[in-house]
Write a protein that holds these residues in place. Structure first.
Motif, PDB file in Angstrom:
ATOM      1  N   ILE A 139       0.840  -1.201   0.000  1.00  0.00           N
ATOM      2  CA  ILE A 139       0.000   0.000   0.000  1.00  0.00           C
ATOM      3  C   ILE A 139       0.874   1.250   0.000  1.00  0.00           C
ATOM      4  O   ILE A 139       0.619   2.214  -0.736  1.00  0.00           O
ATOM      5  N   GLN A 144      -2.845   0.009  -5.442  1.00  0.00           N
ATOM      6  CA  GLN A 144      -4.271   0.257  -5.220  1.00  0.00           C
ATOM      7  C   GLN A 144      -5.119  -0.959  -5.561  1.00  0.00           C
ATOM      8  O   GLN A 144      -6.324  -0.982  -5.297  1.00  0.00           O
ATOM      9  N   GLU A 174      -6.790  -1.095   7.508  1.00  0.00           N
ATOM     10  CA  GLU A 174      -6.425  -0.067   6.534  1.00  0.00           C
ATOM     11  C   GLU A 174      -7.548   0.955   6.362  1.00  0.00           C
ATOM     12  O   GLU A 174      -8.701   0.587   6.133  1.00  0.00           O
ATOM     13  N   LYS A 175      -7.201   2.242   6.473  1.00  0.00           N
ATOM     14  CA  LYS A 175      -8.189   3.305   6.246  1.00  0.00           C
ATOM     15  C   LYS A 175      -8.651   3.304   4.791  1.00  0.00           C
ATOM     16  O   LYS A 175      -9.828   3.493   4.501  1.00  0.00           O
ATOM     17  N   TRP A 176      -7.690   3.148   3.893  1.00  0.00           N
ATOM     18  CA  TRP A 176      -7.999   3.145   2.457  1.00  0.00           C
ATOM     19  C   TRP A 176      -7.624   1.773   1.926  1.00  0.00           C
ATOM     20  O   TRP A 176      -6.458   1.480   1.659  1.00  0.00           O
ATOM     21  N   GLN A 177      -8.605   0.925   1.799  1.00  0.00           N
ATOM     22  CA  GLN A 177      -8.348  -0.437   1.362  1.00  0.00           C
ATOM     23  C   GLN A 177      -8.171  -0.505  -0.154  1.00  0.00           C
ATOM     24  O   GLN A 177      -8.954   0.082  -0.894  1.00  0.00           O
ATOM     25  N   PRO A 178      -7.160  -1.244  -0.598  1.00  0.00           N
ATOM     26  CA  PRO A 178      -7.034  -1.472  -2.038  1.00  0.00           C
ATOM     27  C   PRO A 178      -8.113  -2.440  -2.512  1.00  0.00           C
ATOM     28  O   PRO A 178      -8.673  -3.208  -1.717  1.00  0.00           O
TER      29      PRO A 178
END
Length: 350
Positions: A139, A144, A174-178
């Protein structure tokens, strides 16, 4: 060509730069202790044997046995077994060495096709490098989209599923997951079967005799897992059948067995260690054995098969025991793994 960090679209000039968007391919194998000393073995075995996918007894029943008995004694025996196969030059287990070699070959092939757009790495379900640490690295590197690839040809809850579980647990932090995908089992893939057949053919060509029987030894599971819906047993049987058909051998020359029994309950049978002794007593004095469920040689193949199971055969009167190594980083195996990766990257990359 290496891509350079960029500003986010429509962001102000002082916005932090972002790494270029990439696709990650994360290979996952079972795991390995950091060393073969008592405490390294105890940490590793505690993580492995505390996994509910591996030992599904209620914690109130299993944990006192594990902590009070198993982890007091087993690290000594397991440590001695690892010591007998340890890669002393690299100071690591053979599984680590081989998995890294597989990763390097896959990374080179994908880099030749896609340049810096695809990042390839490996992790271990138990021990290091952990799934969580490698996911975070991907990440941070701008991945992404991530393809997670458990290196198990046949699906089992205790292997493929627990690896996927750990991957999804890591994603929860994870705040922004792929975007993610997982690779399904490939037990009947033609390239995988061809690679197995090639390894058997080469091994037999190096002998001065034809083996009476080829034993395909798979890691075992409790027998009740089959009735509870786990497809592992059926997928192992199909792999053996497809291998026999590819080799063009009679059905009585290839058998399926299961190894690594643990605990008091019945596991999938026949048990390899008992079956090789039965073969020797029945007059099958020359056998070869392979381990199609293992993508890389490890403690179960280099020590259990090549020492314990070999001894069982010889003590029962066997004369010639040939262990055929796992596919490891053989080019035919890498080609089979790459085809799985290509299929599962479809739509993400040309």
């Amino acid at each position: 060509m290496t891509a350079t960090p960029t500003h986010a679209a429509h962001a102000p000039e002082d916005h932090p730069t972002l790494p270029p968007a990439r696709i990650g391919v994360l290979l996952a194998n079972l795991g390995t202790p950091d060393n073969h000393d008592y405490w390294s073995m105890r940490r590793y075995l505690n993580e492995f044997l505390s996994d509910k996918r591996v030992i599904d007894y209620p914690a109130w029943k299993w944990q006192p046995v594990l902590q009070g008995i198993v982890l007091t004694r087993r690290p000594f025996a397991s440590g001695a077994a690892y010591r007998s196969i340890w890669n002393t030059e690299a100071d690591e287990s053979p599984l680590m060495t081989i998995t890294r070699a597989q990763t390097d070959k896959i990374a080179t092939a994908l880099n030749n096709r896609h340049g810096d757009a695809v990042r390839v790495d490996y992790c271990m379900r138990y021990g290091n490098p952990s799934v969580k640490s490698k996911l975070r690295e991907m990440i941070d590197a701008g991945c992404q989209k991530i393809l997670f690839f458990p290196l198990y040809p046949q699906y089992a809850g205790a292997t493929t599923a627990t690896a996927n579980d750990q991957f999804f647990r890591a994603l929860m932090d994870e705040k922004w997951q792929p975007a993610t995908r997982t690779v399904p089992p490939y037990f009947d893939d033609p390239l995988y079967v061809e690679a197995l057949a090639g390894s058997v053919t080469r091994a037999c060509a190096g002998l001065d005799h034809d083996p009476d029987v080829l034993v395909c030894s798979y890691h075992g599971l409790p027998a009740r897992y089959l009735t509870e819906g786990d497809p592992y047993h059926c997928q192992c049987q199909k792999t053996t059948r497809l291998l026999r058909e590819k080799l063009g051998w009679d059905s009585n020359r290839i058998i399926t067995t299961f190894q690594s029994r643990f605990g008091p309950e019945d596991w999938l049978q026949p048990y390899t260690v008992e079956e090789v002794a039965r073969l020797a007593k029945a007059g099958k004095k020359r056998i070869a054995i392979c381990a199609p469920a293992f993508s890389a040689d490890c403690i179960e193949t280099l020590e259990e098969i090549n020492e314990e199971i070999r001894d069982s055969f010889v003590e029962a009167g066997g004369e010639s025991f040939t262990y055929i190594p796992c596919l490891n980083d053989d080019d035919a195996h890498i080609a089979a793994l790459l085809r799985q990766i290509d299929r599962n990257l479809a739509g993400w990359i040309d």
